[in-house]
Design an enzyme around this catalytic site. Structure first.
Site, mmCIF file in Angstrom:
data_model
loop_
_atom_site.group_PDB
_atom_site.id
_atom_site.type_symbol
_atom_site.label_atom_id
_atom_site.label_comp_id
_atom_site.label_asym_id
_atom_site.label_seq_id
_atom_site.Cartn_x
_atom_site.Cartn_y
_atom_site.Cartn_z
ATOM 1 N N GLU A 57 53.182 42.356 41.063
ATOM 2 C CA GLU A 57 53.184 40.949 40.658
ATOM 3 C C GLU A 57 54.146 40.716 39.490
ATOM 4 O O GLU A 57 54.102 41.427 38.485
ATOM 5 C CB GLU A 57 51.750 40.562 40.271
ATOM 6 C CG GLU A 57 51.558 39.082 39.979
ATOM 7 C CD GLU A 57 50.096 38.733 39.709
ATOM 8 O OE1 GLU A 57 49.196 39.523 40.089
ATOM 9 O OE2 GLU A 57 49.844 37.677 39.113
ATOM 10 N N LYS A 100 48.093 29.571 41.129
ATOM 11 C CA LYS A 100 47.163 29.226 40.043
ATOM 12 C C LYS A 100 47.174 27.713 39.913
ATOM 13 O O LYS A 100 48.236 27.104 39.731
ATOM 14 C CB LYS A 100 47.600 29.857 38.727
ATOM 15 C CG LYS A 100 47.376 31.365 38.665
ATOM 16 C CD LYS A 100 47.798 31.936 37.338
ATOM 17 C CE LYS A 100 47.541 33.444 37.302
ATOM 18 N NZ LYS A 100 48.204 34.068 36.147
ATOM 19 N N LYS A 102 43.426 45.055 40.550
ATOM 20 C CA LYS A 102 44.759 44.807 39.985
ATOM 21 C C LYS A 102 44.780 45.401 38.591
ATOM 22 O O LYS A 102 43.858 45.162 37.799
ATOM 23 C CB LYS A 102 44.999 43.302 39.951
ATOM 24 C CG LYS A 102 46.088 42.819 39.004
ATOM 25 C CD LYS A 102 46.434 41.367 39.296
ATOM 26 C CE LYS A 102 46.631 40.542 38.044
ATOM 27 N NZ LYS A 102 46.858 39.110 38.366
ATOM 28 N N LYS A 113 47.168 45.936 35.024
ATOM 29 C CA LYS A 113 48.308 45.379 34.311
ATOM 30 C C LYS A 113 49.231 46.528 33.920
ATOM 31 O O LYS A 113 48.746 47.603 33.503
ATOM 32 C CB LYS A 113 47.821 44.650 33.050
ATOM 33 C CG LYS A 113 47.006 43.399 33.357
ATOM 34 C CD LYS A 113 47.901 42.265 33.824
ATOM 35 C CE LYS A 113 47.143 40.950 33.926
ATOM 36 N NZ LYS A 113 48.020 39.835 34.339
ATOM 37 N N ASP A 143 50.392 44.226 38.012
ATOM 38 C CA ASP A 143 50.958 42.964 37.504
ATOM 39 C C ASP A 143 51.680 43.240 36.187
ATOM 40 O O ASP A 143 51.070 43.709 35.228
ATOM 41 C CB ASP A 143 49.816 41.954 37.283
ATOM 42 C CG ASP A 143 50.307 40.573 36.859
ATOM 43 O OD1 ASP A 143 51.529 40.371 36.727
ATOM 44 O OD2 ASP A 143 49.441 39.686 36.669
ATOM 45 N N ASP A 192 54.098 35.077 40.422
ATOM 46 C CA ASP A 192 53.087 34.311 39.689
ATOM 47 C C ASP A 192 53.849 33.302 38.816
ATOM 48 O O ASP A 192 54.126 32.168 39.247
ATOM 49 C CB ASP A 192 52.224 35.290 38.864
ATOM 50 C CG ASP A 192 51.230 34.630 37.924
ATOM 51 O OD1 ASP A 192 51.256 33.397 37.776
ATOM 52 O OD2 ASP A 192 50.414 35.344 37.294
ATOM 53 N N SER A 228 41.104 41.706 37.938
ATOM 54 C CA SER A 228 42.302 42.006 37.178
ATOM 55 C C SER A 228 41.845 42.768 35.941
ATOM 56 O O SER A 228 41.067 42.253 35.145
ATOM 57 C CB SER A 228 42.989 40.698 36.779
ATOM 58 O OG SER A 228 44.062 40.951 35.912
ATOM 59 N N GLY A 275 43.913 33.975 38.342
ATOM 60 C CA GLY A 275 42.963 33.526 37.322
ATOM 61 C C GLY A 275 43.621 33.449 35.960
ATOM 62 O O GLY A 275 44.678 34.054 35.734
#
Ligand code: OSB
Ligand code: MG
Length: 369
Positions: A214, A263, A162, A164, A189, A239, A136, A291
């Site tokens: 996400e 998670k 991934k 952001k 995400d 998530d 990420s 994570g």
């Protein structure tokens, strides 16, 4: 098994590189660790909340207070038949699943050590001996820097990238990354940075054949995600929205997502994580392990979790060195050139704790019960 006492410890760990999401930048972690004791054996858990109540309602100090005042009084001194009995003991507490889950996970580790088996076996995992790793990558100061970071991670072998996103750092960034890396497994995400009013804007992401988007919408809104999913080709992965098996069931029924990020902390520990895993598997939805910038202890728990059969997509579980100059476990978590973590056979979570280093970064400690 009687839980004789619960020790809380807060550690300070600076990140090797800041991590930026749509809700802010983190330079340094303040992590609460839990150690539970029974009959000369101890087990460890990590409370995965952030330093501020921005990802969800929890933060370092709330977690400390919840465990001290509400979880420990219920769990310490109790004679337990097994680790499955911990989560129900704190089910009366609204929210605060990361705090509750840190204690729950510690008891799973403890019982694995008492039985002399690896944690992955204790939780019913073991479907794979190597887990697939993604990374990420936070929001950077420039697209050039982001592309450079992606290059580094791909060279290290990571199987999925991934990035952001947030308003102002989204479509154009994804386009440039996709042009530069046409065939990598790529996803984005948003950490709840958009609303349904942005549906047309988010629809543009369909052009970049992402594996998934996400948590684009509100942290607590499954219905809006269902409306958005009906308009997108790209699968939505939830998530923040999925805090319990009940939420997973509702999201699946409403077709709000095609994939679930599990998670451990967010859902309150292994018992609930397994329930969500099982429900998703039954419904034909793949899951992967998210994570929370964990120290080695939380990281090791994530590795165990990722051996359950339906964790078929690469997770956000990656090498210690991406986060820490020095981790609190030895050896640190390492990733193979094929982008996997090899799962060990040692009892419990499978790594040694570097106690001397741990003590040197501890900022407060309290023993309960
Ligand atoms: O949304 O997955 C997230 C980190 C902090 C809070 C939320 C998230 C993340 C990550 C980092 O994406 C995952 C990791 O590398 O630990
Ligand atoms: Mg996320």
């Amino acid at each position: 098994m009687k839980i004789e006492k619960i020790a809380l410890r807060q550690i300070r760990m600076p990140l090797v590189h800041f991590f930026e999401t749509s809700f802010g930048r983190t330079y340094e972690r303040q992590i609460v660790l839990v150690e539970v004791f029974s009959e000369g054996v101890s087990g460890w858990g990590e409370i995965t909340c952030g330093e501020k109540p921005f990802y969800n309602e929890e933060w370092t100090d709330s977690a400390w207070t919840i465990v001290r005042d509400y979880v420990a009084p219920r769990v310490a001194g109790k004679d337990l038949g097994g680790p499955e009995e911990v989560a129900p003991l704190t089910a009366h507490i609204r929210g605060h699943r990361m705090a509750r889950g840190g204690v729950e996970a510690a008891v799973w580790d403890l019982t694995a050590r008492q039985a002399g088996v690896p944690l992955w076996k204790q939780i019913g995992g073991g479907a794979r001996k190597e887990i697939a790793c993604g990374v990420s990558i936070g929001i950077q100061d420039s697209v050039g820097q982001l592309i450079e970071k992606i290059r580094t991670e791909l060279d290290a072998g990571y199987q999925r990238i991934k990035i952001k996103i947030k308003p102002g750092w989204d479509i154009d960034v994804v386009r440039q990354v996709r042009e530069r890396f046409p065939s990598i497994k790529l996803m984005a995400d948003a950490n709840s940075a958009y609303t349904l009013a942005d549906a047309d804007h988010l629809k543009k992401l369909d052009d970049f054949y992402l594996m998934m988007i996400e948590q684009p919408l509100a942290h607590d809104d499954i219905i809006d995600h269902a409306v958005l999913q009906a308009r997108l080709h790209t699968p939505i992965c939830l998530d923040e929205c999925i805090r319990s098996a009940r939420h997973a069931e509702q999201a699946i029924r409403l077709r709000a997502c095609g994939i679930i990020n599990i998670k451990l902390g967010r859902v309150g520990g292994f018992l609930e994580a397994r329930r969500i895993h099982d429900l998703a598997m039954e419904a034909g939805l793949p899951v992967w392990c998210g994570g929370m910038l964990e120290s080695g202890i939380g990281r090791a728990h994530n590795i165990a979790l990722s051996t359950l059969p339906n964790f078929v997509l690469p997770g956000d579980v990656s090498a210690s060195r991406r986060y820490w100059a020095r981790d609190i476990i030895t050896p640190p978590v390492e990733v193979t050139p094929r982008g996997t973590i090899v799962v060990g056979d040692e009892p419990g979570f499978g790594y040694e704790i570097d106690r001397e280093f741990l003590d040197s970064i501890t900022v407060r400690q309290e023993t309960l019960g």
